[in-house]
Design an enzyme around this catalytic site. Structure first.
Site, short mmCIF file in Angstrom:
data_model
loop_
_atom_site.label_atom_id
_atom_site.label_comp_id
_atom_site.label_asym_id
_atom_site.label_seq_id
_atom_site.Cartn_x
_atom_site.Cartn_y
_atom_site.Cartn_z
N HIS A 178 80.50 48.88 62.49
CA HIS A 178 81.31 48.27 61.45
C HIS A 178 80.85 48.85 60.12
CE1 HIS A 178 82.90 45.61 58.52
NE2 HIS A 178 81.74 45.00 58.30
N CYS A 224 84.07 40.31 60.52
CA CYS A 224 83.88 41.75 60.67
C CYS A 224 83.66 42.19 62.12
CB CYS A 224 82.72 42.23 59.81
SG CYS A 224 82.94 41.89 58.04
N ASN A 237 84.16 48.17 52.86
CA ASN A 237 84.11 47.24 53.99
C ASN A 237 85.48 46.60 54.17
OD1 ASN A 237 83.73 45.07 55.73
ND2 ASN A 237 81.80 44.42 54.82
#
Length: 311
Positions: A238, A114, A268
């Site tokens: 993020h 990520c 996500n």
């Protein structure tokens, strides 16, 4: 010395939309539970497209938005991904071919989960400042659905697929004002996916580490640069979980109106979340020239990074 500038943005989301109500049919969960704990309402799932296709479509969207620019001017392609559809060649190599760039340019992947987009941006900045390249196509692309256990309600509700692209070029002003990329390998087992396996996550450890590491890292960034929280125009984290985003925002004292949230729409998307968010902001005309943007991300490894960028 040249500065790293963002020239244009693009993104691509697959056609299939999976709502929380759809997930109620798959696992023991509810829309209320998912929304309260994650902030997620919907996510996009790639049924036919692989990661290279997602990256390709986002790149086309990005290049189309670049005024008076030819893809022949691209000096390098970097793709941040942890869900490559082939062990080799790299997604960036395949993307170069899909774009029809026959010249022998630099192209490679970055896997920092990520945090991948910020890691890749750090590399791009170093190359531009050194004069090695002038224009880079930087892409974050993920097909997280390919490594998800759809019977695990703790993880299947969190992730989505998609790609975001940024055309980065050398300029004379703005650019990266600060960056710090790191990895706390002691937490390497907290979030992982074995080859051929599915994603496993110790949610509590990841949550606590994200809050602690990023709050400290952001504090250090502001202290080092002398930039106050009030001087920041946007906080783009993020997009993992609304609770993480809001709690870190609260801890650093930034106005809630400056916190950009897209996790509700896209879930996500790992390395794709920040460039997708930038493309979303650009399409809504909400990024002004000269704006100071605080980027922060954390991911498997346990990687994390903070970047302050002047647009």
């Amino acid at each position: 010395m040249k500065k790293t500038n963002f020239l244009s943005f693009g993104c691509y989301l697959p056609k299939k939309v999976l709502t929380n109500f759809d997930l109620e049919e798959l696992v023991d969960t509810s829309d209320e539970w998912i929304l309260r704990r994650t902030g997620i309402k919907t996510r996009y799932i790639a049924e036919e497209e692989d990661v290279c296709e997602l990256a390709f479509r986002a790149s086309l969207n990005c290049l189309e938005r670049a005024m008076h620019f030819s893809q022949k001017e691209v000096d390098a392609i970097i793709v941040a991904t942890c869900t490559a559809n082939k062990r080799l060649p790299a997604v960036a190599n395949m993307l170069q071919a899909r774009l029809g760039i026959g010249r022998h340019i630099l192209s490679f992947d970055v896997n920092a989960a990520c945090t991948g987009f910020l890691y890749a941006l750090s590399i791009v900045d170093a190359m531009i400042v050194s004069g090695k390249v002038s224009t880079v196509l930087l892409v974050g692309a993920e097909a997280m659905s390919t490594i998800i256990d759809w019977n695990d309600r703790n993880t299947c509700v969190l992730f989505g697929d998609g790609a975001g692209a940024v055309l980065v070029s050398a300029g004379d002003s703005g650019g990266v004002l600060y960056e710090h990329m790191a990895c706390d390998s002691s937490l390497g087992e907290a979030l992982l996916a074995e080859v051929g396996g599915t994603l496993k996550m110790d949610g509590r450890s990841v949550f606590e580490a994200a809050i602690k590491r990023l709050t400290l890292a952001i504090g250090e960034a502001l202290k080092t640069t002398g930039i106050s929280v009030e001087e920041l125009d946007y906080f783009i984290m993020h997009q993992a979980n609304i609770r993480i985003i809001e709690l870190i925002g609260e801890k650093i004292g930034i106005d809630r109106s400056k916190i950009i949230v897209t996790v509700d729409r896209y879930a996500n998307t790992s390395a794709a979340s920040i460039p997708i968010t930038l493309a979303y902001m650009d399409s809504h005309g909400s990024i002004r020239k000269g704006a100071k943007i605080l980027f922060a991300a954390m991911g498997a490894g346990f990687t994390y990074g903070v970047t302050i960028f002047e647009y």
